[in-house]
Design an enzyme around this catalytic site. Sequence first.
Site, short mmCIF file in Angstrom:
data_model
loop_
_atom_site.label_atom_id
_atom_site.label_comp_id
_atom_site.label_asym_id
_atom_site.label_seq_id
_atom_site.Cartn_x
_atom_site.Cartn_y
_atom_site.Cartn_z
N ALA A 122 33.51 52.04 40.55
CA ALA A 122 32.24 51.35 40.77
C ALA A 122 31.20 51.85 39.79
O ALA A 122 31.18 53.03 39.42
CB ALA A 122 31.76 51.56 42.21
N GLU A 135 44.62 47.98 42.63
CA GLU A 135 44.49 46.63 43.18
C GLU A 135 43.13 46.07 42.78
O GLU A 135 42.15 46.82 42.71
CB GLU A 135 44.57 46.63 44.71
CG GLU A 135 45.96 46.90 45.28
CD GLU A 135 46.20 48.37 45.55
OE1 GLU A 135 47.35 48.75 45.76
OE2 GLU A 135 45.21 49.14 45.55
N TYR A 178 41.25 45.40 32.77
CA TYR A 178 42.52 46.07 33.06
C TYR A 178 43.62 45.55 32.14
O TYR A 178 44.45 46.33 31.65
CB TYR A 178 42.89 45.86 34.53
CG TYR A 178 41.87 46.40 35.50
CD1 TYR A 178 41.16 47.57 35.22
CD2 TYR A 178 41.57 45.73 36.69
CE1 TYR A 178 40.21 48.06 36.09
CE2 TYR A 178 40.62 46.22 37.58
CZ TYR A 178 39.94 47.39 37.27
OH TYR A 178 39.00 47.86 38.14
#
Length: 217
Positions: free
Chosen positions: A115, A148, A160
């Site tokens: 985050a 995830e 990613y």
Amino acid sequence: MDVALRRMRAEDIPQVIAIEREAFSPGWVGTPFRRDLNSRYCRFLVAYLPDDDDTHSLDDAAQPASGAPDASMWGRMLQGVKSALGLAGEQFNDQLAGYVGIWLQGSQAHITEIAVRESLRGQGIGELLLIGTVRVALEQGMDEVTLEARVSNFIAQRLYHKYGFNEMGIRKNYYADNREDAVIMTTDAIHAGAYREQFTRLQERFLERYGEIHIDL
């Protein structure tokens, strides 16, 4: 604005909790940071905005792992970014910009959460946290990195993919707030020559864009 990356400390927990609450839904189950900091299977990294008196040397930083850039490259990262992120003149006192949680499970480094403070998003901090994660995985002898991501979070998925994560499947109804599915993403073998070369190139491009950054893992 100076940006640096280091391991999380106990005194960082209040800021990390604030970032977690800002980044995730009200239904998110908070992480027991204080407990997990003491686990040998867990590693937290924080991106922070150091004050002007916060100085470091190359000896303070972890030496490059196999597949990481050479020492001269990492030496360039140790002095800090002065204004590359466009916030020169603002005053911070080790304000945290973001964090990442990593569980070391068998041969995998699993990203539990990542985050960035809302006011600082879109400025490379998430990518810096991802770079730190892969470096930790290399240094700890892990074979791959997994995570995830929400199926709707295309921005995160693009980052990613950039760092070699591949879609491996779906976890149905994974997120408690809205029962959204999660995409399971995993890298190829991070110690393989092809991945090491790719990771080195990506870090060089990151340096070219954002300048010198202190990393202490």
